[in-house]
Design an enzyme around this catalytic site. Sequence first.
Site: not given
Ligand code: VGL
Ligand code: ZN
Length: 238
Positions: A86, A42, A185, A140, A82, A80
Site C-alpha cells: 500500500h 481500528d 484515525c 478503509k 490495506h 484499517d
Molecule cells: C492509523 C496510522 C496508519 C490509525 C492507521 O488507525 O490511526 N494510523 N494507519
Molecule cells: Zn493504515
Amino acid sequence: MSTTSRRTILRSAAAFSALGAFGPAFAAAPIKPGTAALIVVDVQNCFLDGGTLAVKGGNEVIPVINKIAPAFENIVLTQDWHTAGHASFASAHGGKKPFETTKLRYGQQVLWPDHCVQGTEDAALGKDLKLPTAQLIIRKGFHQDMDSYSAFQEADHKTATGLAGYLKARGIKTVFVTGLATDFCVAWTAMDARKAGFDAYVVEDATRAIDLNGSLAAAWKDMSAKGVKRIQSSDIAL
Ligand code: VGL
Ligand code: ZN
C-alpha cells in the site's frame, strides 16, 4: 425498545451544575440513545500489543469500550484494511523509512511500517472486544494509492466510505468516537463527522495516541476548532 432508549447517554447538565463555570463544555441538551452511535476505530491486532504498528497502551482501550457499549443501540466498527504494498507503507517508497513523510497525489502522507494487510491475523479485530450488538464494519484504506484515516472519507477528502449516508438513514445525529489512534484515525473520523453534520464527541480514555512529532496536541487543537467535544467514559451514563 431497550431500557437505554428511555434515558440519555450523557449525564445531564444538572448533574454538573455544582461544577459551575468549570463544568464540562458539553453539558448541553440530553442526547437520546436512538440518535447516537458509538464508532470504534481500528481496534485491530496491528495497533495492539505485538502488532505491526502497535500503539502504546492500545490494549487499555478495550475494557473502556466494552464498558460503554451497552449505552448504545448503534455501534459501528472500522478496520484499517490495506493492500500489500500500500502507498502508505514506507516499504513501497524506495529509500524511505517508517515515520518519514512523502508527497502523494492528495497531499502529504506519513509513511508507516507495513500494517493491517487485508485478511491477515494482524488486521483482525482485537479478540477481547465485546460488541455483539454492533451491526456495521467499515473497512478503509483499501485503495492501493490512497490512505484513509477517516471512517467517512478517504485522504483525498472526496471519496466517501458511505458511513455518513448509513448513519443518516438510521436517524443518527451524534457520534461518540473511540479507538486507535487518537491523533490519526480517531481525530480524522471525528472531524469528518462534524463536516458531515453530526455532533461529535471523542471519549478520551477510550483512545490512545501514536503522538508523532506533537501530533496528539495538534489533533486535539484541530478537533476543538471543528467543534469536536472531548469527554471521558465516566461522562457517559450507563
Ligand atoms: C492509523 C496510522 C496508519 C490509525 C492507521 O488507525 O490511526 N494510523 N494507519
Ligand atoms: Zn493504515
